[in-house]
Design an enzyme around this catalytic site. Structure first.
Site, PDB file in Angstrom:
ATOM      1  N   CYS A  97      33.202  24.248  -2.749  1.00 38.33           N
ATOM      2  CA  CYS A  97      33.329  22.790  -2.793  1.00 38.33           C
ATOM      3  C   CYS A  97      34.635  22.381  -2.133  1.00 38.33           C
ATOM      4  O   CYS A  97      35.667  23.026  -2.338  1.00 38.33           O
ATOM      5  CB  CYS A  97      33.299  22.339  -4.245  1.00 38.33           C
ATOM      6  SG  CYS A  97      33.407  20.554  -4.475  1.00 38.33           S
ATOM      7  N   HIS A 139      24.248  20.058  -6.734  1.00 41.39           N
ATOM      8  CA  HIS A 139      25.709  20.173  -6.659  1.00 41.39           C
ATOM      9  C   HIS A 139      26.334  18.791  -6.458  1.00 41.39           C
ATOM     10  O   HIS A 139      27.274  18.415  -7.167  1.00 41.39           O
ATOM     11  CB  HIS A 139      26.086  21.109  -5.504  1.00 41.39           C
ATOM     12  CG  HIS A 139      27.558  21.229  -5.262  1.00 41.39           C
ATOM     13  ND1 HIS A 139      28.274  22.346  -5.617  1.00 41.39           N
ATOM     14  CD2 HIS A 139      28.451  20.377  -4.696  1.00 41.39           C
ATOM     15  CE1 HIS A 139      29.543  22.167  -5.284  1.00 41.39           C
ATOM     16  NE2 HIS A 139      29.674  20.978  -4.715  1.00 41.39           N
ATOM     17  N   GLU A 140      25.815  18.040  -5.485  1.00 39.33           N
ATOM     18  CA  GLU A 140      26.386  16.717  -5.198  1.00 39.33           C
ATOM     19  C   GLU A 140      26.110  15.726  -6.321  1.00 39.33           C
ATOM     20  O   GLU A 140      26.968  14.896  -6.643  1.00 39.33           O
ATOM     21  CB  GLU A 140      25.880  16.190  -3.856  1.00 39.33           C
ATOM     22  CG  GLU A 140      26.267  17.043  -2.657  1.00 39.33           C
ATOM     23  CD  GLU A 140      27.760  17.335  -2.525  1.00 39.33           C
ATOM     24  OE1 GLU A 140      28.596  16.543  -2.998  1.00 39.33           O
ATOM     25  OE2 GLU A 140      28.094  18.382  -1.934  1.00 39.33           O
ATOM     26  N   HIS A 143      28.628  15.836  -9.058  1.00 38.58           N
ATOM     27  CA  HIS A 143      29.855  15.065  -8.796  1.00 38.58           C
ATOM     28  C   HIS A 143      29.733  13.641  -9.338  1.00 38.58           C
ATOM     29  O   HIS A 143      30.722  13.063  -9.796  1.00 38.58           O
ATOM     30  CB  HIS A 143      30.162  15.006  -7.296  1.00 38.58           C
ATOM     31  CG  HIS A 143      30.791  16.241  -6.754  1.00 38.58           C
ATOM     32  ND1 HIS A 143      32.047  16.678  -7.136  1.00 38.58           N
ATOM     33  CD2 HIS A 143      30.352  17.124  -5.829  1.00 38.58           C
ATOM     34  CE1 HIS A 143      32.337  17.784  -6.480  1.00 38.58           C
ATOM     35  NE2 HIS A 143      31.326  18.082  -5.688  1.00 38.58           N
TER      36      HIS A 143
END
Length: 166
Positions: A97, A139-140, A143
């Site tokens: 990341c 993953h995004e 966030h």
């Protein structure tokens, strides 16, 4: 072109929930452009989320085609208010990341997902995907929920690795 600074862990913004985007304003269009510019400028990034550039809005940009190993993907996408509505299977892979540049780690995620989202024109879409692209979206999306991949590393003792090259 507006390349923004990518926030690094332990910046507090990275641990906060992002707010839904209600309408497509000039501000939202500028955030989308800044995300595109920042992701492409990094040259090694396949995705970025608005909180990584200090904006607590539920917007991500991804491009799984930038990963040479990802043969099947949908190319560059903007996802506003993405919500994973189905998931199945599991896949464990090494993640990195831009907000945690010194480490990579083994993370287990869903192998196949269905995601509901709005595109950059605020048109609603539903996408089914699997493999690397599914992992990238998860993953995004993390966030947007104040989570980093290091929060999901299987074992901090055996599955977190210092990055050897950038």
């Amino acid at each position: 072109m507006a390349v923004r600074e990518v926030l690094k862990y332990p910046n507090d913004i990275l641990k906060q929930d992002a707010a839904d985007v209600i309408e497509l304003t000039d501000e939202v269009k500028q955030i989308i452009q800044d995300l595109k510019d920042t992701m492409l400028d990094a040259r090694h990034s396949t995705g970025i989320a608005a909180p990584q550039i200090g904006i607590l809005k539920r917007i991500i940009t991804i491009d799984a085609s930038l990963n040479k190993k990802c043969k099947e993907n949908h190319g560059f996408m903007v996802m506003i208010n993405p919500e994973i509505i189905e998931h199945s299977g599991t896949i464990t892979s090494r993640e990195g990341c831009m907000s945690v540049p010194d480490f990579t780690g083994n993370v287990t995620r869903a192998e196949r997902i269905v995601v509901n989202y709005f595109d950059e024109n605020m048109q609603q879409n539903v996408l089914e995907t699997s493999g690397f692209e599914a992992v990238l979206i998860q993953h995004e999306t993390d966030h947007l929920n104040g989570m980093l991949f290091i929060d999901r590393v299987i074992s901090k003792r055996t599955d977190l690795f210092r990055r050897k090259k950038y």
